[in-house]
Design a protein around this motif. Structure first.
Motif, PDB file in Angstrom:
ATOM      1  N   SER A 192       5.908  -0.214   2.560  1.00 24.23           N
ATOM      2  CA  SER A 192       4.660   0.544   2.503  1.00 24.23           C
ATOM      3  C   SER A 192       3.689   0.023   3.557  1.00 24.23           C
ATOM      4  N   ASN A 193       2.809   0.898   4.016  1.00 24.02           N
ATOM      5  CA  ASN A 193       1.778   0.476   4.967  1.00 24.02           C
ATOM      6  C   ASN A 193       0.909  -0.637   4.386  1.00 24.02           C
TER       7      ASN A 193
ATOM      8  N   LEU B 179       1.989  -3.867   5.776  1.00 21.44           N
ATOM      9  CA  LEU B 179       2.019  -4.021   7.231  1.00 21.44           C
ATOM     10  C   LEU B 179       0.626  -4.349   7.755  1.00 21.44           C
TER      11      LEU B 179
ATOM     12  N   GLY C  49      -2.728  -4.473   9.509  1.00 20.44           N
ATOM     13  CA  GLY C  49      -3.553  -3.508  10.217  1.00 20.44           C
ATOM     14  C   GLY C  49      -3.290  -2.064   9.889  1.00 20.44           C
ATOM     15  N   GLN C  50      -2.385  -1.788   8.957  1.00 22.04           N
ATOM     16  CA  GLN C  50      -2.016  -0.406   8.664  1.00 22.04           C
ATOM     17  C   GLN C  50      -2.695   0.151   7.422  1.00 22.04           C
ATOM     18  N   TYR C  51      -3.244  -0.723   6.586  1.00 22.48           N
ATOM     19  CA  TYR C  51      -3.786  -0.281   5.301  1.00 22.48           C
ATOM     20  C   TYR C  51      -5.298  -0.229   5.364  1.00 22.48           C
ATOM     21  N   THR C  52      -5.850   0.953   5.249  1.00 22.97           N
ATOM     22  CA  THR C  52      -7.295   1.139   5.301  1.00 22.97           C
ATOM     23  C   THR C  52      -7.720   2.078   4.173  1.00 22.97           C
TER      24      THR C  52
ATOM     25  N   SER D 249      -6.361   5.548   4.975  1.00 28.24           N
ATOM     26  CA  SER D 249      -4.930   5.783   4.773  1.00 28.24           C
ATOM     27  C   SER D 249      -4.578   5.733   3.300  1.00 28.24           C
ATOM     28  N   ARG D 250      -5.287   4.914   2.528  1.00 24.48           N
ATOM     29  CA  ARG D 250      -5.024   4.832   1.100  1.00 24.48           C
ATOM     30  C   ARG D 250      -5.446   6.109   0.391  1.00 24.48           C
TER      31      ARG D 250
END
Length: 365
Positions: free
Chosen positions: A80-81, A84, A86-89, A92-93
């Motif tokens: 899942s992001n 990762l 820098g991928q989870y904001t 994006s959530r």
């Protein structure tokens, strides 16, 4: 649609002409297609109708079936992001939304006065505070420190709109306070349909939330504010006490209707959930289009994350005599057909065992 829209305008125009022609047209009548605060907060029926909107705060069917996709007992197609860098904001959530909280706070701010009996009013305030506790529990799980807001914010209230985050311990104490209020004021002790919030449901959620928070504080003591880890046992005790209250109430027992071979599976496949063991259900109804996609997620080659149980998890299922499977010499090299023999009956109701037969095998559907 255009034709319908035009005909509607023509009917409205005709009504307007009649009103103009008749001097006695009453333009001060309360519109029947809308309502006001007095009608909602001044009657029990209005409070109940408003409270129906609170259920949107419960997990949806898809989030329930996919809720464990990041757990350590599942193997998935890809990470899942969330995992990762820098991928989870918040973007994006997709969960940095506060509209549900405003709905609850607006209700609590307006559900005052003596138009209805205090017990009735407090019951619905208890429901609102129960759902507010769930809202904040999910926010804290996701983001950690978040702003605590207990009133509807006006657009001119810049101080509240731009307020910073409150400490985790502050927010979670409010969550616990809301749950205690809900338990004390929700009037329903039990519900045969298992689709409404009762005192026992509130106690069960308190137990779950307190267990989560107590465990988090216990094993993240070095990451939290100084001394916060020492409060872990207080939360764990609250979890145990709430669970004990549910058990002492005597409203629930283990489902045994299907015997040892099927009772566990019945909890997940029955069209009507076994009420003896079920506390709260998300009722599906094909006639009303309330469905889930669990089967598609778990069997499709392209939909979902391709979740499968890992062997380490399967190893936790005991033998039928209660001894650990991992105590068997060479357990890690046994074939599937061998390792699944003589195991806890719940294993065969969780995975496809050697006796599994697919319905309509070979038939294209």
């Amino acid at each position: 649609m255009i034709q319908i829209y035009k005909s509607t305008l023509m009917r409205l125009a005709a009504v307007g002409c009649l009103c103009l022609a008749a001097a006695g047209c009453d333009l001060d009548q309360t519109p029947v297609s809308s309502t006001n605060a007095e009608a909602v907060f001044g009657t029990q029926a209005g409070l109940q109708l408003y409270a129906n909107s609170f259920t949107n705060n419960l997990p949806g069917l898809t989030s329930i079936t996919n809720g464990d996709n990041m757990s350590d007992y599942l193997a998935v197609r890809g990470p899942s992001n969330f995992l990762l860098a820098g991928q989870y904001t918040p973007t994006s959530r997709g969960s940095w939304s506060w509209s549900a909280l405003r709905n609850l706070n607006f209700f609590l701010a307006n559900n005052v006065g003596d138009a209805v009996a205090p017990a009735v009013r407090n019951n619905y305030n208890g429901l609102a505070r129960f759902y507010r506790a769930l809202f904040y529990f999910n926010m804290v799980k996701t983001y950690g420190d978040v702003p605590w807001i207990d009133h509807p914010i006006e657009i001119t209230d810049s101080a509240s709109l731009f307020a910073g985050r409150d400490k985790r311990e502050v927010v979670m104490q409010h969550v616990l306070d809301d749950l205690d209020y809900a338990i004390a004021n929700i009037t329903a002790e039990s519900d045969a349909s298992r689709t409404t919030i009762t005192k026992d449901v509130a106690r069960a959620w308190k137990s779950r939330i307190a267990l989560f928070e107590g465990t988090f504080r216990k094993y993240h003591a070095n990451d939290l504010a100084q001394g916060l880890g020492s409060t872990a046992n207080t939360w764990l005790q609250a979890a145990a006490d709430a669970a004990q209250q549910v058990m002492d109430g005597g409203h629930f027992t283990l489902n045994t209707a299907g015997g040892t071979d099927n009772s566990y599976r019945q909890l997940f496949i029955s069209e009507t959930a076994p009420a003896s063991e079920t506390m709260l259900v998300y009722a599906e109804d094909a006639t009303q289009g309330v469905l889930h996609q669990a089967n598609w997620d778990y069997t499709s080659a392209t939909t979902g994350v391709g979740a499968s149980l890992v062997r380490q998890f399967i190893n936790t299922y005991l033998m039928i005599d209660g001894t650990p499977f991992t105590d068997i010499p060479g357990h890690d090299t046994l074939s599937f057909m061998t390792e699944t023999k003589g195991r806890d009956k719940r294993l065969q109701q969780t995975i496809r065992m050697g006796s599994y037969k697919r319905l309509n095998a070979g038939v294209l559907v």
